[in-house]
Design a protein around this motif. Structure first.
Motif, PDB file in Angstrom:
ATOM      1  N   PRO A  39      49.030 -33.239  -6.202  1.00  0.00           N
ATOM      2  CA  PRO A  39      49.727 -32.917  -4.942  1.00  0.00           C
ATOM      3  C   PRO A  39      48.794 -32.853  -3.725  1.00  0.00           C
ATOM      4  O   PRO A  39      49.278 -32.772  -2.591  1.00  0.00           O
ATOM      5  CB  PRO A  39      50.330 -31.531  -5.224  1.00  0.00           C
ATOM      6  CG  PRO A  39      50.292 -31.370  -6.697  1.00  0.00           C
ATOM      7  CD  PRO A  39      49.089 -32.124  -7.152  1.00  0.00           C
ATOM      8  N   TYR A  40      47.488 -32.869  -3.951  1.00  0.00           N
ATOM      9  CA  TYR A  40      46.553 -32.620  -2.862  1.00  0.00           C
ATOM     10  C   TYR A  40      45.615 -33.789  -2.554  1.00  0.00           C
ATOM     11  O   TYR A  40      45.487 -34.190  -1.396  1.00  0.00           O
ATOM     12  CB  TYR A  40      45.719 -31.369  -3.176  1.00  0.00           C
ATOM     13  CG  TYR A  40      46.553 -30.151  -3.454  1.00  0.00           C
ATOM     14  CD1 TYR A  40      47.155 -29.443  -2.419  1.00  0.00           C
ATOM     15  CD2 TYR A  40      46.760 -29.712  -4.771  1.00  0.00           C
ATOM     16  CE1 TYR A  40      47.930 -28.329  -2.670  1.00  0.00           C
ATOM     17  CE2 TYR A  40      47.547 -28.598  -5.031  1.00  0.00           C
ATOM     18  CZ  TYR A  40      48.125 -27.907  -3.984  1.00  0.00           C
ATOM     19  OH  TYR A  40      48.907 -26.806  -4.241  1.00  0.00           O
ATOM     20  N   ALA A  41      44.955 -34.309  -3.567  1.00  0.00           N
ATOM     21  CA  ALA A  41      43.936 -35.337  -3.342  1.00  0.00           C
ATOM     22  C   ALA A  41      44.567 -36.672  -2.950  1.00  0.00           C
ATOM     23  O   ALA A  41      45.680 -37.001  -3.365  1.00  0.00           O
ATOM     24  CB  ALA A  41      43.087 -35.509  -4.596  1.00  0.00           C
ATOM     25  N   THR A  42      43.826 -37.439  -2.166  1.00  0.00           N
ATOM     26  CA  THR A  42      44.273 -38.772  -1.766  1.00  0.00           C
ATOM     27  C   THR A  42      44.027 -39.787  -2.875  1.00  0.00           C
ATOM     28  O   THR A  42      44.852 -40.652  -3.157  1.00  0.00           O
ATOM     29  CB  THR A  42      43.528 -39.219  -0.491  1.00  0.00           C
ATOM     30  OG1 THR A  42      43.738 -38.253   0.533  1.00  0.00           O
ATOM     31  CG2 THR A  42      44.037 -40.572  -0.018  1.00  0.00           C
ATOM     32  N   LYS A  43      42.869 -39.672  -3.517  1.00  0.00           N
ATOM     33  CA  LYS A  43      42.484 -40.564  -4.599  1.00  0.00           C
ATOM     34  C   LYS A  43      41.763 -39.746  -5.661  1.00  0.00           C
ATOM     35  O   LYS A  43      40.966 -38.862  -5.331  1.00  0.00           O
ATOM     36  CB  LYS A  43      41.553 -41.661  -4.074  1.00  0.00           C
ATOM     37  CG  LYS A  43      41.151 -42.702  -5.084  1.00  0.00           C
ATOM     38  CD  LYS A  43      42.236 -43.748  -5.250  1.00  0.00           C
ATOM     39  CE  LYS A  43      41.782 -44.900  -6.141  1.00  0.00           C
ATOM     40  NZ  LYS A  43      42.845 -45.919  -6.293  1.00  0.00           N
ATOM     41  N   ILE A  44      42.049 -40.027  -6.938  1.00  0.00           N
ATOM     42  CA  ILE A  44      41.422 -39.287  -8.027  1.00  0.00           C
ATOM     43  C   ILE A  44      40.789 -40.283  -8.992  1.00  0.00           C
ATOM     44  O   ILE A  44      41.482 -41.096  -9.613  1.00  0.00           O
ATOM     45  CB  ILE A  44      42.436 -38.412  -8.790  1.00  0.00           C
ATOM     46  CG1 ILE A  44      43.164 -37.479  -7.818  1.00  0.00           C
ATOM     47  CG2 ILE A  44      41.734 -37.621  -9.885  1.00  0.00           C
ATOM     48  CD1 ILE A  44      44.370 -36.790  -8.434  1.00  0.00           C
ATOM     49  N   TYR A  45      39.478 -40.233  -9.108  1.00  0.00           N
ATOM     50  CA  TYR A  45      38.753 -41.057 -10.074  1.00  0.00           C
ATOM     51  C   TYR A  45      38.546 -40.231 -11.344  1.00  0.00           C
ATOM     52  O   TYR A  45      37.929 -39.158 -11.301  1.00  0.00           O
ATOM     53  CB  TYR A  45      37.401 -41.487  -9.516  1.00  0.00           C
ATOM     54  CG  TYR A  45      37.507 -42.356  -8.280  1.00  0.00           C
ATOM     55  CD1 TYR A  45      37.780 -43.714  -8.386  1.00  0.00           C
ATOM     56  CD2 TYR A  45      37.326 -41.814  -7.012  1.00  0.00           C
ATOM     57  CE1 TYR A  45      37.885 -44.519  -7.247  1.00  0.00           C
ATOM     58  CE2 TYR A  45      37.417 -42.599  -5.871  1.00  0.00           C
ATOM     59  CZ  TYR A  45      37.699 -43.953  -6.004  1.00  0.00           C
ATOM     60  OH  TYR A  45      37.797 -44.735  -4.874  1.00  0.00           O
ATOM     61  N   LEU A  46      39.057 -40.707 -12.456  1.00  0.00           N
ATOM     62  CA  LEU A  46      38.956 -39.978 -13.716  1.00  0.00           C
ATOM     63  C   LEU A  46      37.898 -40.628 -14.599  1.00  0.00           C
ATOM     64  O   LEU A  46      38.061 -41.750 -15.073  1.00  0.00           O
ATOM     65  CB  LEU A  46      40.312 -39.955 -14.424  1.00  0.00           C
ATOM     66  CG  LEU A  46      40.375 -39.234 -15.768  1.00  0.00           C
ATOM     67  CD1 LEU A  46      39.926 -37.776 -15.627  1.00  0.00           C
ATOM     68  CD2 LEU A  46      41.783 -39.306 -16.339  1.00  0.00           C
ATOM     69  N   PHE A  47      36.805 -39.915 -14.820  1.00  0.00           N
ATOM     70  CA  PHE A  47      35.662 -40.448 -15.559  1.00  0.00           C
ATOM     71  C   PHE A  47      35.811 -40.216 -17.067  1.00  0.00           C
ATOM     72  O   PHE A  47      36.204 -39.137 -17.504  1.00  0.00           O
ATOM     73  CB  PHE A  47      34.369 -39.763 -15.102  1.00  0.00           C
ATOM     74  CG  PHE A  47      33.808 -40.307 -13.825  1.00  0.00           C
ATOM     75  CD1 PHE A  47      34.613 -40.541 -12.734  1.00  0.00           C
ATOM     76  CD2 PHE A  47      32.458 -40.574 -13.701  1.00  0.00           C
ATOM     77  CE1 PHE A  47      34.105 -41.038 -11.551  1.00  0.00           C
ATOM     78  CE2 PHE A  47      31.926 -41.070 -12.515  1.00  0.00           C
ATOM     79  CZ  PHE A  47      32.746 -41.303 -11.436  1.00  0.00           C
ATOM     80  N   ALA A  48      35.453 -41.244 -17.834  1.00  0.00           N
ATOM     81  CA  ALA A  48      35.389 -41.139 -19.290  1.00  0.00           C
ATOM     82  C   ALA A  48      34.131 -41.857 -19.769  1.00  0.00           C
ATOM     83  O   ALA A  48      33.820 -42.954 -19.285  1.00  0.00           O
ATOM     84  CB  ALA A  48      36.626 -41.746 -19.945  1.00  0.00           C
TER      85      ALA A  48
END
Length: 285
Positions: free
Chosen positions: A163-172
């Motif tokens: 609901p807040y961030a513009t872009k979310i990079y999810l690291f694995a």
């Protein structure tokens, strides 16, 4: 001989101290600091009755409330190093060398977030590096962020940030996520979520605040940099239960197993509360 020793100065320990004092139970609370994990938070927004408070001010609130009580001893610049069982109860030794005798113990030592151990993580803790998405997600409104962690903790952090961030990079670090499949499907369907696979964090960079995260592509060996305004480290927690690991039952993650109606452990003289226990939700309130 104390009737009760409370170990820990976070919300659970301070709450226990206030109630013990009001019941005039002969008690000492031993802690090296107040506030628990929230101390480093830029803003605590889930403490009921307070819209928002910095982690530093939150810790002061807890300490001031505790010190307002008349019937409690406070060892506020010390920490417990060992707990031994005795015929009458327990013997507690502090780092200062002081020894305390007690009939009962309440352990409220919390847990510690696992760290990445990369340059910049410590320096930007509270200035863009965060360890609690529920606590801190609203502070990253309109920013691009990175979430490091491919298990359920990482996936849930993404949900909190949506609901807040513009872009979310999810690291694995590998080619797949380890969390629940249903949760994976839900977040990967979101256009603002971008998986970054085979990625190992190398450094967190910035000036006054985080501006980027540097990582290594484990498939190519190439170092890359992503501009972000925040980094959420979600690689798990370590319960601070070593003090009583030989005295009470622990689960496979090291959490103290308690009766959730009474907070009593497998030892009738030891209680535990807060993040050090197997409580389902690890939250201040």
């Amino acid at each position: 001989m104390y009737e009760l020793i409370i170990v820990g100065g976070g919300p659970a320990g301070v709450a226990a101290g206030i109630y013990a004092a009001r019941k005039k139970i002969k008690t000492v609370i031993i802690t090296d600091s107040f506030g628990g994990q929230s101390f480093v938070s830029a803003g605590v927004e889930n403490w009921i009755g307070t819209k928002s408070v910095s982690g530093f001010d939150f810790a002061k609130m807890l300490e001031e409330h505790l010190r307002a009580q008349e019937d409690i001893d406070i060892e506020g610049d010390d920490m417990v190093e060992s707990v031994e069982k005795t015929e009458l109860g327990f013997s507690v030794t502090a780092k200062s060398g002081k020894k305390f005798e007690t009939k009962y113990i309440l352990l409220a030592t919390g847990s510690q977030r696992k760290k990445l151990g990369v340059p910049g993580e410590k320096e930007f803790n509270g200035r863009g590096v965060a360890y609690c998405s529920i606590c801190d997600a609203p502070l990253f409104k309109g920013k691009d962020v990175a979430v490091v962690g491919s298990g359920n903790a990482g996936l849930e952090a993404v949900i909190d940030l949506l609901p807040y961030a513009t872009k979310i990079y999810l690291f694995a670090r590998t080619g797949e996520f380890k969390g629940d499949k249903v949760t994976q499907e839900k977040i990967l369907a979101e256009s603002k979520v971008e998986p970054v696979m085979f990625a190992q964090a190398e450094a967190i960079e910035g000036s006054d605040f985080v501006t980027s995260i540097k990582y290594k592509d484990l498939k190519t060996g190439e170092s890359k940099t992503l501009p972000v305004g925040g980094v959420f480290v979600e690689i798990g927690v370590i319960p601070s239960s070593d003090l009583v690991k030989d005295l009470v039952r622990l689960d496979d993650r090291g959490n103290i197993i308690v009766d959730h109606k009474t907070q009593q452990t497998s030892d009738p003289g030891i209680w535990a509360a807060g993040d050090v226990t197997d409580v389902l939700y690890k939250q201040n309130n």
